[in-house]
Every structure is written in C-alpha cells, then in structure tokens.
Design a protein around this motif. Sequence first.
Motif, PDB file in Angstrom:
ATOM      1  N   PHE A  50       0.678  -1.191   0.235  1.00 47.47           N
ATOM      2  CA  PHE A  50      -0.135  -0.170  -0.064  1.00 47.47           C
ATOM      3  C   PHE A  50       1.079   1.389   0.151  1.00 47.47           C
ATOM      4  O   PHE A  50       1.931   0.919   0.374  1.00 47.47           O
ATOM      5  CB  PHE A  50      -0.844   0.044   1.047  1.00 47.47           C
ATOM      6  CG  PHE A  50      -1.867  -1.010   1.152  1.00 47.47           C
ATOM      7  CD1 PHE A  50      -3.048  -0.855   0.403  1.00 47.47           C
ATOM      8  CD2 PHE A  50      -2.234  -2.075   1.610  1.00 47.47           C
ATOM      9  CE1 PHE A  50      -4.105  -1.539   0.249  1.00 47.47           C
ATOM     10  CE2 PHE A  50      -2.996  -3.168   1.892  1.00 47.47           C
ATOM     11  CZ  PHE A  50      -4.009  -2.990   1.066  1.00 47.47           C
ATOM     12  N   THR A  51       0.276   2.438  -0.622  1.00 47.16           N
ATOM     13  CA  THR A  51       0.992   3.502  -0.573  1.00 47.16           C
ATOM     14  C   THR A  51       0.376   4.542   0.491  1.00 47.16           C
ATOM     15  O   THR A  51      -0.821   4.240   0.755  1.00 47.16           O
ATOM     16  CB  THR A  51       1.183   4.187  -2.066  1.00 47.16           C
ATOM     17  OG1 THR A  51      -0.388   4.535  -2.428  1.00 47.16           O
ATOM     18  CG2 THR A  51       1.586   3.304  -2.939  1.00 47.16           C
ATOM     19  N   GLU A  52       1.019   5.602   0.712  1.00 43.75           N
ATOM     20  CA  GLU A  52       0.261   6.714   1.543  1.00 43.75           C
ATOM     21  C   GLU A  52      -0.889   7.036   0.923  1.00 43.75           C
ATOM     22  O   GLU A  52      -1.903   7.562   1.878  1.00 43.75           O
ATOM     23  CB  GLU A  52       1.406   8.065   1.548  1.00 43.75           C
ATOM     24  CG  GLU A  52       2.705   7.549   1.887  1.00 43.75           C
ATOM     25  CD  GLU A  52       3.202   8.472   3.270  1.00 43.75           C
ATOM     26  OE1 GLU A  52       2.173   9.448   3.589  1.00 43.75           O
ATOM     27  OE2 GLU A  52       3.762   8.324   3.855  1.00 43.75           O
ATOM     28  N   LYS A  53      -1.223   6.944  -0.295  1.00 45.07           N
ATOM     29  CA  LYS A  53      -2.603   7.481  -0.873  1.00 45.07           C
ATOM     30  C   LYS A  53      -3.559   6.368  -0.641  1.00 45.07           C
ATOM     31  O   LYS A  53      -4.701   6.686  -0.489  1.00 45.07           O
ATOM     32  CB  LYS A  53      -2.406   7.770  -2.236  1.00 45.07           C
ATOM     33  CG  LYS A  53      -1.968   9.021  -2.723  1.00 45.07           C
ATOM     34  CD  LYS A  53      -2.936   9.776  -3.347  1.00 45.07           C
ATOM     35  CE  LYS A  53      -2.767  11.321  -3.317  1.00 45.07           C
ATOM     36  NZ  LYS A  53      -3.408  12.187  -2.550  1.00 45.07           N
ATOM     37  N   THR A  54      -3.414   5.233  -0.879  1.00 45.04           N
ATOM     38  CA  THR A  54      -4.118   4.004  -0.541  1.00 45.04           C
ATOM     39  C   THR A  54      -4.276   3.431   0.694  1.00 45.04           C
ATOM     40  O   THR A  54      -5.293   2.532   1.029  1.00 45.04           O
ATOM     41  CB  THR A  54      -3.906   3.124  -1.760  1.00 45.04           C
ATOM     42  OG1 THR A  54      -2.545   2.308  -1.299  1.00 45.04           O
ATOM     43  CG2 THR A  54      -3.779   3.404  -2.959  1.00 45.04           C
ATOM     44  N   GLY A  56      -5.596   4.642   3.478  1.00 47.19           N
ATOM     45  CA  GLY A  56      -6.712   4.930   4.146  1.00 47.19           C
ATOM     46  C   GLY A  56      -7.470   3.727   4.560  1.00 47.19           C
ATOM     47  O   GLY A  56      -8.105   3.542   5.565  1.00 47.19           O
ATOM     48  N   ASN A  57      -8.055   3.129   3.241  1.00 42.95           N
ATOM     49  CA  ASN A  57      -9.118   2.176   3.380  1.00 42.95           C
ATOM     50  C   ASN A  57      -8.519   0.862   4.307  1.00 42.95           C
ATOM     51  O   ASN A  57      -9.693   0.641   5.143  1.00 42.95           O
ATOM     52  CB  ASN A  57      -9.441   1.533   2.068  1.00 42.95           C
ATOM     53  CG  ASN A  57     -10.263   2.940   1.269  1.00 42.95           C
ATOM     54  OD1 ASN A  57     -10.592   3.668   1.763  1.00 42.95           O
ATOM     55  ND2 ASN A  57     -10.376   2.500   0.105  1.00 42.95           N
ATOM     56  N   PRO A  58      -7.584   0.388   4.194  1.00 49.29           N
ATOM     57  CA  PRO A  58      -7.313  -0.816   5.010  1.00 49.29           C
ATOM     58  C   PRO A  58      -7.107  -0.678   6.542  1.00 49.29           C
ATOM     59  O   PRO A  58      -7.691  -1.016   7.367  1.00 49.29           O
ATOM     60  CB  PRO A  58      -6.076  -1.421   4.520  1.00 49.29           C
ATOM     61  CG  PRO A  58      -5.560  -0.509   3.454  1.00 49.29           C
ATOM     62  CD  PRO A  58      -6.818   0.387   3.136  1.00 49.29           C
ATOM     63  N   THR A  59      -6.725   0.625   6.579  1.00 46.26           N
ATOM     64  CA  THR A  59      -6.468   1.211   8.177  1.00 46.26           C
ATOM     65  C   THR A  59      -7.582   1.562   8.968  1.00 46.26           C
ATOM     66  O   THR A  59      -7.860   0.929   9.824  1.00 46.26           O
ATOM     67  CB  THR A  59      -5.607   2.425   8.271  1.00 46.26           C
ATOM     68  OG1 THR A  59      -4.497   2.380   7.486  1.00 46.26           O
ATOM     69  CG2 THR A  59      -5.481   2.971   9.599  1.00 46.26           C
ATOM     70  N   VAL A  60      -8.648   2.212   8.075  1.00 44.72           N
ATOM     71  CA  VAL A  60     -10.055   2.433   8.624  1.00 44.72           C
ATOM     72  C   VAL A  60     -10.853   1.086   8.924  1.00 44.72           C
ATOM     73  O   VAL A  60     -11.234   0.750   9.837  1.00 44.72           O
ATOM     74  CB  VAL A  60     -10.932   3.088   7.766  1.00 44.72           C
ATOM     75  CG1 VAL A  60     -12.157   3.203   8.276  1.00 44.72           C
ATOM     76  CG2 VAL A  60     -10.247   4.529   7.793  1.00 44.72           C
ATOM     77  N   SER A  61     -10.577   0.009   7.953  1.00 42.54           N
ATOM     78  CA  SER A  61     -11.335  -1.069   8.209  1.00 42.54           C
ATOM     79  C   SER A  61     -10.751  -1.927   9.274  1.00 42.54           C
ATOM     80  O   SER A  61     -11.576  -2.440   9.935  1.00 42.54           O
ATOM     81  CB  SER A  61     -11.314  -2.148   6.812  1.00 42.54           C
ATOM     82  OG  SER A  61     -11.555  -1.325   5.640  1.00 42.54           O
ATOM     83  N   THR A  62      -9.478  -2.157   9.393  1.00 40.00           N
ATOM     84  CA  THR A  62      -8.948  -2.557  10.769  1.00 40.00           C
ATOM     85  C   THR A  62      -9.370  -1.872  11.915  1.00 40.00           C
ATOM     86  O   THR A  62      -9.678  -2.672  12.763  1.00 40.00           O
ATOM     87  CB  THR A  62      -7.169  -2.742  10.441  1.00 40.00           C
ATOM     88  OG1 THR A  62      -6.922  -2.966   9.219  1.00 40.00           O
ATOM     89  CG2 THR A  62      -6.567  -3.301  11.500  1.00 40.00           C
ATOM     90  N   MET A  63      -9.437  -0.683  11.926  1.00 43.51           N
ATOM     91  CA  MET A  63      -9.859  -0.048  13.192  1.00 43.51           C
ATOM     92  C   MET A  63     -11.266  -0.407  13.553  1.00 43.51           C
ATOM     93  O   MET A  63     -11.595  -0.427  14.685  1.00 43.51           O
ATOM     94  CB  MET A  63      -9.935   1.657  12.991  1.00 43.51           C
ATOM     95  CG  MET A  63      -8.247   2.019  12.635  1.00 43.51           C
ATOM     96  SD  MET A  63      -7.318   1.741  14.462  1.00 43.51           S
ATOM     97  CE  MET A  63      -7.909   3.079  15.346  1.00 43.51           C
ATOM     98  N   ILE A  64     -11.977  -0.564  12.646  1.00 41.22           N
ATOM     99  CA  ILE A  64     -13.611  -0.968  12.686  1.00 41.22           C
ATOM    100  C   ILE A  64     -13.731  -2.370  13.192  1.00 41.22           C
ATOM    101  O   ILE A  64     -14.369  -2.526  13.785  1.00 41.22           O
ATOM    102  CB  ILE A  64     -14.392  -0.407  11.487  1.00 41.22           C
ATOM    103  CG1 ILE A  64     -14.378   1.121  11.341  1.00 41.22           C
ATOM    104  CG2 ILE A  64     -15.762  -1.150  11.753  1.00 41.22           C
ATOM    105  CD1 ILE A  64     -15.454   1.719  10.164  1.00 41.22           C
ATOM    106  N   PHE A  65     -12.867  -3.256  12.666  1.00 40.02           N
ATOM    107  CA  PHE A  65     -12.715  -4.537  13.171  1.00 40.02           C
ATOM    108  C   PHE A  65     -12.490  -4.588  14.638  1.00 40.02           C
ATOM    109  O   PHE A  65     -12.869  -5.368  15.420  1.00 40.02           O
ATOM    110  CB  PHE A  65     -11.799  -5.391  12.253  1.00 40.02           C
ATOM    111  CG  PHE A  65     -11.754  -6.708  12.993  1.00 40.02           C
ATOM    112  CD1 PHE A  65     -12.780  -7.629  12.473  1.00 40.02           C
ATOM    113  CD2 PHE A  65     -10.539  -6.999  13.597  1.00 40.02           C
ATOM    114  CE1 PHE A  65     -12.401  -9.117  13.193  1.00 40.02           C
ATOM    115  CE2 PHE A  65     -10.492  -8.561  13.786  1.00 40.02           C
ATOM    116  CZ  PHE A  65     -11.686  -9.584  13.701  1.00 40.02           C
ATOM    117  N   LEU A  66     -11.485  -3.976  15.009  1.00 42.50           N
ATOM    118  CA  LEU A  66     -11.042  -3.674  16.275  1.00 42.50           C
ATOM    119  C   LEU A  66     -12.155  -3.076  16.939  1.00 42.50           C
ATOM    120  O   LEU A  66     -12.478  -3.453  18.505  1.00 42.50           O
ATOM    121  CB  LEU A  66      -9.871  -2.848  16.672  1.00 42.50           C
ATOM    122  CG  LEU A  66      -8.581  -3.437  16.120  1.00 42.50           C
ATOM    123  CD1 LEU A  66      -7.194  -2.294  16.227  1.00 42.50           C
ATOM    124  CD2 LEU A  66      -8.191  -4.671  16.648  1.00 42.50           C
TER     125      LEU A  66
END
Lengths: 151, 122, 331
Positions: A50-54, A56-66
């Motif tokens: 992943f790059t700095e631009k892309t 965001g999505n996996p980060t947000v999804s992981t946070m919501i999983f937690l």
Amino acid sequence: MEQEQYKNLEQQITPPTPYMKNALIAFFVGGIICTIGHAITYFYIIFFDFTEKTVGNPTVSTMIFLSMLLTGFGLYKKLGQFAGAGSAVPVTGFGNAVISAAIEHRTEGVVLGIGGNIFKLAGSVILFGVASAFFVALIKLILVTIGVVQW
Amino acid sequence: MIFIDFLLAFVIGGFICLIGQLIMDFGKLTPGHTLSILVVAGAILSGLGLYQPLIDLAGAGATIPITSFGHSLTQGAIAEAQKHGWVGVLTGMFEVTSSGISAAIVFGFIAAFIFKPKGKAN
Amino acid sequence: MVIEFKSKPSILANGAVAGPLEKKSVFYSYFDSIVEDERWNEKTNEQGHSTMILDACDIVMKKANIKNLDVDFFLSGDLVNQMTPSNFAARELAISFIGLFSACATSVSSVIIASLLTELGASQLAIAGAASQHNAIEKQFRYPNYYGAKKPATAQWTVTAAGYALVGKHNPEYPSIVAATVGKVVDYGDTNPFHMGGAMAPAAYDTIVAHLKKRNQKFQDYDLIMTGDLGKIGLKILKAMFAQAGVTPEELQLLRDAGAEFYGEDQAFQAGASGAGCSAAVYFSYIIQQLKSGRFKRVLLCATGALLSPLSFQQGESIPCTAHAIELTME
C-alpha cells in the motif's frame, strides 16, 4: 416555589460539567486511538504494497474491526463513559454506533431489526457527510465556472 | 523522525477529539449532533483545500477522526465535478463509498449474530 | 388529592427479585432472590423482563400460600412500550389485570389502586407492583446497551428488579395502608433526560407537602419518608427545597431516597439507581421487613416518575413528572 427560583436552586446543587477534565481525557484517548491508527498505517505500507494514498481504506477497516471486538465484549461502552468524544470522534466511534445498534436490534429480526436500525445512531453522520460534500462540491463548481477560483 | 511523525498523529488526532468534546459540553449536544457538526466541518475544510495538508502532516491523526469522512466524500465529488462538470457533482458521491461505512456495515452485521447486549456497569 | 382509607388495607405478603448486578445493592440481603442471568434464561431482554415479573409474583403467592385463582386483581406497570412485559406476565397469571403507567411511580400508584379496590370490597386479594429490566429500558429510552456515550454525573442507572405486594383486608399483624396521595403532574421546564432527579424533585416536594398538610402531620410523625428514585443529586435538591421551607436539618434526616441508596457509594452508577423496579424492590422488601420487625411504625413512601418518552424528548418537550405517596403504619 417559582420556576426561576427552582432553576437557580437546581443549578447550585447540580455538580458543574468538568469541561477541562473532559477535554483533556478526550484529547489523550483520541490521540492514542489515532496513534494506533498511524501504527496500522505503517504496518500496511511496510508489509503490504500500500502507498500513502491508498493506505486509508485498510487502516479504517482494521480500526473498525477492532471496534467490533471492543463493542461486542462491552468494552467500548466503558471506554466511551470514560473518554467521551475521545472515543466517539475517531472512526472506531462511528463503528461502535453502527455495531452496537446492530447487536441491540438483532432480536427484532435480520431485516426489520438489524436492517432497520443499523444506522439509527450513525445515520445522521452519513446524511450530513454526503449532503455537505454535495453542496461543497456544487459551490466549488459554481465558483470555478464564474472564474472566482481554480480547481 | 518517526517519533515526530507519531507525535503529530497523536496531537492532531487528539486535538480534533478535544474540539468534539468542547462542542458536546458547551453546546450541551448529544454525540450524534457533535459528530454531524464535525463531519460538516471536515467537508467545508476539504472544500477550502485545508484538510489534505492536515492529512499530509498528521497521517492517521487526520484520517481516523470522523472529519475525514466529510473530506473524502467532498474530494470524490470535487474530482468528478472537475471531470464531468455538473453531472459529476452527483456521480462523484456514488464513486466514493467510504470504506468506513462499508466496514461498519459488514462488521456490524457479523457482530449482530455473535454478541448479545448485556448491562454491565463500569 | 389525599385519600384516607377507613378500612386500612394491609400488605399481606411481599416479594422482590433482582438481577446479577443488583448484588452490589445495599438492599441485596433483603431481596427474595437474585437471578444470575439478567435475561432470566429467556431469549430476549423483554421476555426476561416479563419472566422477572412472574418470578416476583410467584414469590408473593408462595409466601401467602395462595394460588393465582385466589387473587382478584393484578396491577402492574413497567417502562417498556405499551407495558408488554406486564401484559405478558398477566397473560400467564390469568388474573384480572389493569396495566398502569406512572413511570417509576408505578410501584406506589398500583398499591393505591389496589387499596381502593380493597376498600370498595371489590378485591379480597390484589397483587400490585412494578418492575424494570436495565437492558430493555436502556434500549427503549436511551442508546443501545453497547454504545459508548459519556453519561454525566447526574445520570442514573436503571435497575433490573421487580417488587410486588399482596394487598388485602386489614390485618393488624401486617403493615397497613392508612392514607395515600395521588400526585399532580409537575413540570418546571427541565429538559435534560440525564438529570431526572432534578426534574422529579419538585413533584416529590409537591406530593409530600400535600400529604402532610391534609393529614395534619410533620416530618417527626414519621420514622422515615422515602422517595423513589431521585438519586443522590435529586435528593439533595429536594432537601434544599424543604430546608428553604423551614424544615430543620434533624427533620431532614428522616428523608431518604431508594435510588440514592440503592448502589451505595459505587461511583460506576453515578447519581444512583432509577427505574420502576428500583422503588418497588426497595419498598416491597426492605421497608416492609422493617415495618414488620417493628423498627418503623409509620413511613411515607413517595415514588417519583418522569413522564417522558424518547419521542417527546426529541420533539423538544420538557419532562413532566409526578409523585404518588402511601402512608404505611404498623400497629
């Protein structure tokens, strides 16, 4: 006793809102949640492509999983009582609003219960997010068309 | 260097939450009202071109708070408007489904089958 | 409006049950049973709520050694939409039933109606009381149970508990209901649903003053005046109101609140307990036992209720409140 008099009396006895304490707790807890998010960002950039631009999505999804785990075990509720906006403002709080409503209304069935109530609390956030994005983009388009600003 | 990077995420993220708490306490508003205000604020800052620099500076400190939700939707609408003009303002909205919403729906749906609400005091 | 009962109906049996969290209650040892599952082993919280009511009524009937066919009336209320837990419990009990809604004051309003029916001669035995189940009430009035919102220091915790009393003809061996006051609806314009104590205190004041005036009594005529669920802050406000009216600090020590005391000093419950089951469980366990043991000779129980709904709150209405009182004596 008159209403005015009573209001004064009530106000005297009711403990004042601890503005300072609440704000500081919100700052620290919110900051920590964002820092965890930041660490997850690095994790995805370093270990996946992943790059700095892309990222965001996996980060947000992981946070919501937690957030789902914490919500389901009743821990996000406790965090919320302690942290206030500190745990409500990060995207995990949005997740908590959606997930807690889904769990709560499971007993009314999958369609009417979960389906009908999942956005009971978070719906207004989606409404105002989409509506304000629409108007902001519209205004910008108008301003560009009449030549006030550039894209 | 990496320490500064994390510190910025902490401070900016914490600061947005602090503003949220102040809005809630001084305005005597519910969390729903407060989050709606923050989302609109994010969209407006995005339109003014101020939110992207914040993300460049603070990373997750700016993408994790709910303000970024307004930002990403606005950026989607603006990008499409740039390409397709008037129609783009609307289609842009459909282009960018926020990952936050999708993830919340999926995990919420799963959680509803796993967990049952209990009344635990702190 | 003050009613004086000539026949002095008695509370012949009482029963109180509570959920697992209520082990933390200072009144824990007075409850007849504690159930470890907050849903009473049912699938939903609402079904558990209903079973809890049945459970309490069964205890009342067992203590009095009677069956449901011996009971003439069942008077009950709770806080769930249209009072389905009470309605469903009444379906199982198969006793003539009137559902009552006075919010958290239902514990007393139900006993008032039961006393009237007894005085009238229409009822030999009536079961009256109220209940609340935390999860079901939170879902109805506030947020989903697992939603993380910060509740202020004035917020109260809805108890999971039920309290019921068997009201029958006068019997000198049991506590008797000598008078009652049906409260007016008082509204001082409070709108904060997380500060019920502040909204309800004026209603309690109004009812207690009306009762004492009509009965020509003072605070000292009672061993205890106990309000329902004003909570710690609401009780302080009520005491301040009486202090302004010239009631002395010694007299004010007679004034207590079930909700303020329910969870002791546990900070996790903020301003204390609330819910229809709060006053019902305390009145129909601790208070009745103290009367029977002779520690109290005369008590005034003044249950308070906030008559709001989530809808009325969202439409910006203020919170109208009421308080009903019964005067109990032990000969």
